[in-house]
Structure formats: structure tokens, C-alpha cells
Design a protein around this motif. Structure first.
Motif, PDB file in Angstrom:
ATOM      1  N   ILE A  76      -2.776  -3.728   6.017  1.00 42.43           N
ATOM      2  CA  ILE A  76      -1.917  -4.921   5.517  1.00 42.43           C
ATOM      3  C   ILE A  76      -1.531  -4.732   4.030  1.00 42.43           C
ATOM      4  CG2 ILE A  76      -2.062  -7.538   5.189  1.00 42.43           C
ATOM      5  CD1 ILE A  76      -3.770  -7.428   7.857  1.00 42.43           C
ATOM      6  N   SER A  77      -2.706  -4.566   3.198  1.00 45.45           N
ATOM      7  CA  SER A  77      -2.402  -4.597   1.792  1.00 45.45           C
ATOM      8  C   SER A  77      -1.384  -3.480   1.213  1.00 45.45           C
ATOM      9  CB  SER A  77      -3.794  -4.477   0.854  1.00 45.45           C
ATOM     10  OG  SER A  77      -3.585  -4.326  -0.293  1.00 45.45           O
ATOM     11  N   VAL A  91       2.046  -4.479   2.447  1.00 47.58           N
ATOM     12  CA  VAL A  91       2.565  -5.287   1.452  1.00 47.58           C
ATOM     13  C   VAL A  91       3.063  -4.750   0.146  1.00 47.58           C
ATOM     14  CG1 VAL A  91       2.110  -7.341  -0.055  1.00 47.58           C
ATOM     15  CG2 VAL A  91       1.373  -7.365   2.332  1.00 47.58           C
ATOM     16  N   TYR A 131       6.816  -4.886   0.289  1.00 45.94           N
ATOM     17  CA  TYR A 131       7.187  -5.983  -0.338  1.00 45.94           C
ATOM     18  C   TYR A 131       7.200  -5.706  -1.925  1.00 45.94           C
ATOM     19  CZ  TYR A 131       7.565 -10.628  -2.258  1.00 45.94           C
ATOM     20  OH  TYR A 131       7.619 -11.554  -3.030  1.00 45.94           O
ATOM     21  N   VAL A 147       2.160 -13.960  -3.067  1.00 43.71           N
ATOM     22  CA  VAL A 147       2.036 -12.810  -2.095  1.00 43.71           C
ATOM     23  C   VAL A 147       0.751 -11.919  -2.962  1.00 43.71           C
ATOM     24  CG1 VAL A 147       2.686 -10.534  -1.220  1.00 43.71           C
ATOM     25  CG2 VAL A 147       4.173 -12.719  -0.967  1.00 43.71           C
ATOM     26  N   SER A 148       0.910 -11.874  -4.133  1.00 39.89           N
ATOM     27  CA  SER A 148      -0.023 -11.144  -5.237  1.00 39.89           C
ATOM     28  C   SER A 148      -1.436 -11.856  -5.036  1.00 39.89           C
ATOM     29  CB  SER A 148       0.505 -11.020  -6.554  1.00 39.89           C
ATOM     30  OG  SER A 148      -0.525 -10.266  -7.626  1.00 39.89           O
ATOM     31  N   ASP A 202      -2.820 -11.162  -1.371  1.00 38.33           N
ATOM     32  CA  ASP A 202      -3.285  -9.830  -1.424  1.00 38.33           C
ATOM     33  C   ASP A 202      -4.527  -9.558  -2.129  1.00 38.33           C
ATOM     34  OD1 ASP A 202      -2.730  -7.132  -0.729  1.00 38.33           O
ATOM     35  OD2 ASP A 202      -2.595  -6.655  -2.669  1.00 38.33           O
TER      36      ASP A 202
END
Length: 155
Positions: free
Chosen positions: A94-95, A98, A102, A134-135, A138
Motif C-alpha cells: 500500500i505504501s 501510494v 500519488y 496522505v503523507s 502513510d
């Protein structure tokens, strides 16, 4: 030191670098947010450029090294069906997704917006809020990976 212990040292050092970079980025991001509120564009530009550099030169390589060492440790001593290993790999995926899907395209856009003087634009401000959120999510995911590796649910 045997092979497993060697891999574990590499894995832990890479994970510490990966998670530490994310946490440090959050702390520096708070300073950057104050700079943006004060209209200090050069400080914001430096922050975003630094984040881009850290992502390419530290964050992504540390993540990859942690994964490779972790996989080699599993092959040596564990099973890919163990719950904590599945969780760790899932969060890594996932990370990584992203980061690639992203942060990689959005960071240059953010930098361009700063250089073009768009910090007063509501759409730009919304983009900054989104990348910040988002950061932070994460980073929380990475902290969850550390907890997962320490607690080892299902082991």
C-alpha cells in the motif's frame, strides 16, 4: 552472526531508515506549514525539493531493502502464510503504491505551483492539504508495520 541475523540487521536498519525518514518528514512538514501560512515560499520550495530528494534517494531504497531482506528472512525461517508477515507485506505494498501512484506525480505539481505563485489559489491549497493528509496516513501505516513486526500477531 549467521545468515538470518545478518538479514535481520539489514532489515531493521532499512526499516528504521524508512520509518525514521517518514517521521522526520512529518516534523519538518509542520515547519513548512508555518512557512506557507507566513507566505515564505522559498522555505516551502526547499521543503518540497528536500522531500522529493528523500523520496528518491532514501525513502524508496530503504523500503525496497527492507522488503528484500524481509523476504529472505521469511524464506529462511518463517512462512508467507503467517498473519504478521501478510500484514507487513500488505502495508508495504500500500505504501509503495501510494508513493509511486500519488507522491511521484503530485510532488512535482506541488513544486510547480509554489514556483508559479499559486499558494493563494484555493485549488492549490486543497492539493497541499490532500498531500499532507496522505503523507500522515502513510506515516501511520509505517508505524503500524513496526508494531506488526514487534507484536507478530498470529505467531
Amino acid at each position: 552472526m549467521d545468515w538470518y541475523e545478518f538479514l535481520k540487521v539489514i532489515h531493521v536498519l532499512a526499516a528504521a531508515t524508512w520509518v525514521g525518514t517518514a517521521i522526520s518528514s512529518q516534523v519538518l512538514g509542520m515547519k513548512a506549514a508555518k512557512a506557507m501560512a507566513a507566505g515564505d515560499v522559498p522555505t516551502m520550495i526547499n521543503y518540497v525539493e528536500d522531500q522529493e530528494l528523500l523520496g528518491k534517494r532514501l525513502y524508496a531504497p530503504a523500503s525496497g531493502i527492507a522488503l528484500i531482506a524481509g523476504i529472505l528472512m521469511v524464506i529462511d525461517s518463517w512462512e508467507f502464510t503467517d498473519t504478521w508477515i501478510i500484514i507487513g507485506i500488505a502495508i508495504w505494498a500500500i505504501s509503495t503504491a501510494v508513493g509511486i501512484l500519488y507522491f511521484t506525480p503530485e510532488t512535482p505539481k506541488l513544486l510547480a505551483g509554489l514556483r508559479e505563485g499559486k499558494q493563494g489559489d484555493p485549488a492549490f491549497q486543497a492539493a497541499v492539504k490532500k498531500i499532507t493528509l496522505v503523507s500522515r496516513i502513510d506515516t501511520l501505516l509505517l508505524i503500524a508495520v513496526v508494531a506488526d513486526m514487534v507484536i507478530k500477531p498470529g505467531a
